[in-house]
Design a protein around this motif. Structure first.
Motif, mmCIF file in Angstrom:
data_model
loop_
_atom_site.group_PDB
_atom_site.id
_atom_site.type_symbol
_atom_site.label_atom_id
_atom_site.label_comp_id
_atom_site.label_asym_id
_atom_site.label_seq_id
_atom_site.Cartn_x
_atom_site.Cartn_y
_atom_site.Cartn_z
ATOM 1 N N LEU A 53 94.367 102.953 119.494
ATOM 2 C CA LEU A 53 94.153 103.532 118.341
ATOM 3 C C LEU A 53 93.265 101.426 117.997
ATOM 4 O O LEU A 53 93.899 100.841 118.151
ATOM 5 C CB LEU A 53 94.464 103.099 116.336
ATOM 6 N N THR A 54 91.985 101.766 117.233
ATOM 7 C CA THR A 54 91.307 100.613 116.917
ATOM 8 C C THR A 54 92.117 99.474 114.981
ATOM 9 O O THR A 54 92.815 101.294 114.772
ATOM 10 C CB THR A 54 89.604 101.026 116.383
ATOM 11 N N ASP A 55 91.747 98.503 115.313
ATOM 12 C CA ASP A 55 91.958 98.423 114.015
ATOM 13 C C ASP A 55 91.680 99.049 112.416
ATOM 14 O O ASP A 55 92.554 99.254 111.528
ATOM 15 C CB ASP A 55 91.954 96.551 113.629
ATOM 16 N N ALA A 56 90.508 99.623 113.058
ATOM 17 C CA ALA A 56 90.154 100.310 111.568
ATOM 18 C C ALA A 56 90.427 101.836 111.142
ATOM 19 O O ALA A 56 90.434 101.856 110.116
ATOM 20 C CB ALA A 56 88.382 99.787 111.955
ATOM 21 N N GLU A 57 90.311 102.200 112.686
ATOM 22 C CA GLU A 57 91.798 103.208 112.230
ATOM 23 C C GLU A 57 92.679 102.701 111.406
ATOM 24 O O GLU A 57 92.832 103.957 109.907
ATOM 25 C CB GLU A 57 91.974 104.202 113.960
ATOM 26 N N VAL A 58 93.761 102.086 111.979
ATOM 27 C CA VAL A 58 94.743 102.224 110.943
ATOM 28 C C VAL A 58 94.693 100.876 109.710
ATOM 29 O O VAL A 58 95.265 101.893 109.058
ATOM 30 C CB VAL A 58 96.100 100.588 112.436
ATOM 31 N N LEU A 59 93.482 100.300 109.940
ATOM 32 C CA LEU A 59 93.187 99.983 108.507
ATOM 33 C C LEU A 59 93.041 101.219 107.138
ATOM 34 O O LEU A 59 93.407 101.539 106.130
ATOM 35 C CB LEU A 59 92.045 99.232 108.131
ATOM 36 N N ALA A 60 92.157 102.180 107.670
ATOM 37 C CA ALA A 60 91.978 103.713 107.419
ATOM 38 C C ALA A 60 92.896 104.257 106.773
ATOM 39 O O ALA A 60 93.290 104.391 105.365
ATOM 40 C CB ALA A 60 91.059 104.175 107.826
ATOM 41 N N ALA A 61 93.625 104.450 107.542
ATOM 42 C CA ALA A 61 94.590 104.721 107.962
ATOM 43 C C ALA A 61 96.145 104.361 106.412
ATOM 44 O O ALA A 61 96.625 105.524 106.015
ATOM 45 C CB ALA A 61 96.249 105.429 108.863
ATOM 46 N N LEU A 62 95.983 103.255 106.594
ATOM 47 C CA LEU A 62 96.576 102.382 105.481
ATOM 48 C C LEU A 62 96.525 102.692 104.247
ATOM 49 O O LEU A 62 97.231 102.552 103.256
ATOM 50 C CB LEU A 62 96.519 101.155 105.600
ATOM 51 N N ASP A 63 95.040 102.382 103.875
ATOM 52 C CA ASP A 63 94.414 102.432 103.285
ATOM 53 C C ASP A 63 94.564 104.389 101.951
ATOM 54 O O ASP A 63 94.557 104.268 101.115
ATOM 55 C CB ASP A 63 92.752 102.552 102.470
ATOM 56 N N GLU A 64 94.390 104.998 103.055
ATOM 57 C CA GLU A 64 95.175 106.373 102.341
ATOM 58 C C GLU A 64 96.502 106.633 102.128
ATOM 59 O O GLU A 64 96.416 106.953 100.998
ATOM 60 C CB GLU A 64 94.985 107.671 103.245
ATOM 61 N N ALA A 65 97.209 106.207 102.691
ATOM 62 C CA ALA A 65 98.815 105.784 101.960
ATOM 63 C C ALA A 65 98.692 105.181 100.835
ATOM 64 O O ALA A 65 99.711 105.937 100.218
ATOM 65 C CB ALA A 65 99.735 105.947 102.985
ATOM 66 N N GLY A 66 98.586 103.983 100.858
ATOM 67 C CA GLY A 66 98.508 103.264 99.564
ATOM 68 C C GLY A 66 98.360 101.629 99.792
ATOM 69 O O GLY A 66 96.790 101.161 100.132
ATOM 70 N N GLU A 67 99.325 101.566 98.951
ATOM 71 C CA GLU A 67 98.816 99.619 98.969
ATOM 72 C C GLU A 67 99.502 98.934 99.813
ATOM 73 O O GLU A 67 100.472 97.629 99.700
ATOM 74 C CB GLU A 67 99.178 99.333 97.522
ATOM 75 N N TYR A 68 98.972 98.563 101.411
ATOM 76 C CA TYR A 68 99.229 98.356 101.859
ATOM 77 C C TYR A 68 98.391 96.518 103.181
ATOM 78 O O TYR A 68 97.351 97.766 103.236
ATOM 79 C CB TYR A 68 99.952 98.806 103.517
ATOM 80 N N GLN A 69 98.807 95.759 103.361
ATOM 81 C CA GLN A 69 97.665 95.692 104.098
ATOM 82 C C GLN A 69 98.905 95.508 105.905
ATOM 83 O O GLN A 69 99.995 94.932 106.209
ATOM 84 C CB GLN A 69 98.464 94.026 103.249
ATOM 85 N N LEU A 70 97.589 95.136 106.248
ATOM 86 C CA LEU A 70 97.967 95.442 108.028
ATOM 87 C C LEU A 70 97.769 93.609 108.555
ATOM 88 O O LEU A 70 96.935 92.818 107.520
ATOM 89 C CB LEU A 70 96.710 95.650 108.964
ATOM 90 N N VAL A 71 98.800 92.801 108.870
ATOM 91 C CA VAL A 71 99.039 91.406 109.807
ATOM 92 C C VAL A 71 98.931 91.420 110.526
ATOM 93 O O VAL A 71 98.381 91.943 111.808
ATOM 94 C CB VAL A 71 100.469 90.813 109.654
ATOM 95 N N THR A 72 97.114 90.857 110.322
ATOM 96 C CA THR A 72 96.472 90.098 111.663
ATOM 97 C C THR A 72 95.877 89.217 111.874
ATOM 98 O O THR A 72 96.012 88.209 111.252
ATOM 99 C CB THR A 72 94.864 90.596 111.366
ATOM 100 N N SER A 73 96.280 88.748 113.247
ATOM 101 C CA SER A 73 96.890 87.321 113.838
ATOM 102 C C SER A 73 95.240 86.931 114.129
ATOM 103 O O SER A 73 94.371 87.106 113.801
ATOM 104 C CB SER A 73 97.394 86.963 114.971
#
Lengths: 73, 73
Positions: A53-73
């Motif tokens: 998966l791309t970070d963008a795909e994961v970010l979009a899924a997290l956004d749909e699910a609620g208020e979550y933050q993907l930790v990027t290094s």
């Protein structure tokens, strides 16, 4: 087959785990999602999919699910 | 018509609010549920119904929704 691990903050309860699991499983090619919940910390989200998966795909899924933050290094 | 207020602890996020709202609205006679979320404290659950709910009915709904505690005086 690819298994990726994403660090995500903002999960507070089992409902959060369920919401994120549901959104990630809705993505094409995803066959499994396992989440280790760490309240007030960084949870570990493991995703197994036919392709990475791309970070963008994961970010979009997290956004749909609620208020979550993907930790990027 | 009766509106009752129940103090409930254990809510951590909007998903908790949604789960409790859903379970309470499934009870016969309930016409409205409003919840003021207080994370790490006592949330206020307001239920409007045709007749007053018993504590047992509310406890059963909270149990279905998750790990929540009804504060009884």
């Amino acid at each position: 087959m690819s298994t990726q691990t994403f660090p995500v903050t903002g999960l507070t309860c089992g409902h959060c785990v369920g919401a994120i699991t549901s959104e990630l499983k809705a993505l094409p090619g995803v066959t499994d999602v396992q989440i280790e919940l760490v309240v007030k910390g960084t949870s570990t989200v493991n995703v197994t999919a036919d392709k990475a998966l791309t970070d963008a795909e994961v970010l979009a899924a997290l956004d749909e699910a609620g208020e979550y933050q993907l930790v990027t290094s």
